[in-house]
Design an enzyme around this catalytic site. Structure first.
Site, mmCIF file in Angstrom:
data_model
loop_
_atom_site.group_PDB
_atom_site.id
_atom_site.type_symbol
_atom_site.label_atom_id
_atom_site.label_comp_id
_atom_site.label_asym_id
_atom_site.label_seq_id
_atom_site.Cartn_x
_atom_site.Cartn_y
_atom_site.Cartn_z
ATOM 1 N N GLY A 19 0.835 -1.187 0.000
ATOM 2 C CA GLY A 19 0.000 0.000 0.000
ATOM 3 C C GLY A 19 0.872 1.240 0.000
ATOM 4 C CG ASP A 44 -3.522 -0.256 -3.821
ATOM 5 O OD1 ASP A 44 -4.374 -0.732 -4.591
ATOM 6 O OD2 ASP A 44 -3.765 0.689 -3.030
ATOM 7 C CE1 TYR A 49 -4.745 6.584 -1.995
ATOM 8 C CE2 TYR A 49 -3.164 4.901 -2.617
ATOM 9 C CZ TYR A 49 -4.370 5.246 -2.066
ATOM 10 O OH TYR A 49 -5.203 4.275 -1.583
ATOM 11 C CE LYS A 78 -6.990 1.921 -4.463
ATOM 12 N NZ LYS A 78 -5.579 2.349 -4.278
ATOM 13 C CG HIS A 111 -10.046 6.021 -4.632
ATOM 14 N ND1 HIS A 111 -8.896 6.759 -4.607
ATOM 15 C CD2 HIS A 111 -10.027 5.317 -3.471
ATOM 16 C CE1 HIS A 111 -8.209 6.510 -3.504
ATOM 17 N NE2 HIS A 111 -8.883 5.646 -2.791
#
Length: 318
Positions: A19, A44, A49, A78, A111
């Site tokens: 992650g 991921d 982000y 996402k 997302h």
């Protein structure tokens, strides 16, 4: 236990991924590079982000150094809430492909279902005149069709959703031509998501768990005073001692034995090493039962600011 989860379309995803929420810049690049050296092949990320470029540069350099080939690595990203209109989906994915320096994405997720207005300024949390999040109720079945078009074009291999409830997944299934391969959601020993797991098993949809260790470093806006620390749970600590493993390894192994992929996040080399070394032991049925008994319905990610969105289904697990 399988080191991969197999999708309906035949592709497979490593059951342990890294992650990267909250990782940016040089710390992100270092973490991804160290993860590669430890054997991580599943990464991921998400547009929101703001670390796709960091990850892309690191993976591209590793390829140039002949440490990996593109087909060795599984990349998930996402689509954020502001890009859920069909025309914005295409733009968003083009940007992700450029940032990640790849010609295809292994897995593309919506997302979350709570749409926000795209004001054209790249702000992922736009607000209205009252200072509240500027909600838009997008038709998620139309968003899904855009994802299907990307699969048909070859720029995306598999598609899915994150933070969707059972009714929202059902709505997609009733209107889709390509079924979702994966649902990503918060899941851990305190919040085991049994309802959605049972449903997705029946539909042959795989599940990925974010926050599998209770997200001790989650942002302040997701923190409540009543939250207990999952890694301090005495049941987990006792089981870890019996198996000579860390509490984190027990928590991750529990989810893997329940059929989930796990996405632990760490910047610490030794903890990253522990988090991927999960396949040399099995938790007994008795101890699995003890951990199953810890399910308290405790969510660490509360999304309070979205509770008035039309797609926020109160009381549903997502």
């Amino acid at each position: 236990m399988a080191k991969y989860l197999k999708f309906l379309n035949g592709y497979r995803m490593p059951s342990v991924g890294l992650g990267t929420y909250g990782l940016t810049g040089e710390s992100c690049k270092r973490t991804v590079d160290e993860a590669l050296s430890l054997g991580y092949r599943h990464f991921d990320t998400a547009v929101s982000y703001r670390n796709e470029k960091d990850i892309g540069e690191t993976l591209c350099l590793a390829q140039k150094q002949d440490r990996i080939q593109r087909e060795d690595v599984f990349i998930t990203t996402k689509i954020p809430s502001i890009y859920l209109s069909p025309e914005d989906v295409k733009y968003c994915v083009r940007e992700s492909l450029d940032n990640l320096k790849v010609t295809y994405l292994d897995l593309l997720l919506i997302h979350n279902p709570w749409g926000l207005r795209n004001k054209g300024d790249g702000n992922f949390k736009p607000v209205n005149d009252e200072g509240q999040l500027d909600f838009v109720h997008y038709d998620l079945t139309e968003t899904w069709k855009s994802l299907e078009n990307l699969v048909n074009s070859g720029s995306v291999r598999s598609i899915g959703m994150s933070n969707f409830s059972v009714p929202q997944i059902e709505r997609i299934l009733l209107n889709c031509k390509i079924k979702p391969s994966n649902i990503q959601l918060e899941c851990h020993a305190y919040y085991q998501q049994r309802k959605i797991k049972q449903y997705c098993d029946l539909k042959s949809i795989t599940l990925s768990a974010y926050g599998p260790l209770g997200s001790p470093d989650r942002p302040e806006h997701h923190r409540l005073e009543k939250h207990t620390v999952l890694l301090d749970e005495q049941v987990i600590r006792h089981i870890a001692s019996d198996y000579r493993k860390t509490p984190a390894q027990i928590l991750l192994r529990f989810l893997i034995q329940n059929g989930f992929a796990v996405l632990p996040k760490s910047q610490n080399y030794n903890r990253m090493k522990e988090n991927i070394n999960l396949f040399d032991f099995n938790i007994s049925a008795m101890d699995m039962g003890k951990i199953q008994g810890l399910d308290k319905g405790v969510k660490y990610f509360i999304f309070e600011s979205f509770k008035h969105h039309p797609e926020f289904l109160d009381g549903e697990h997502f």
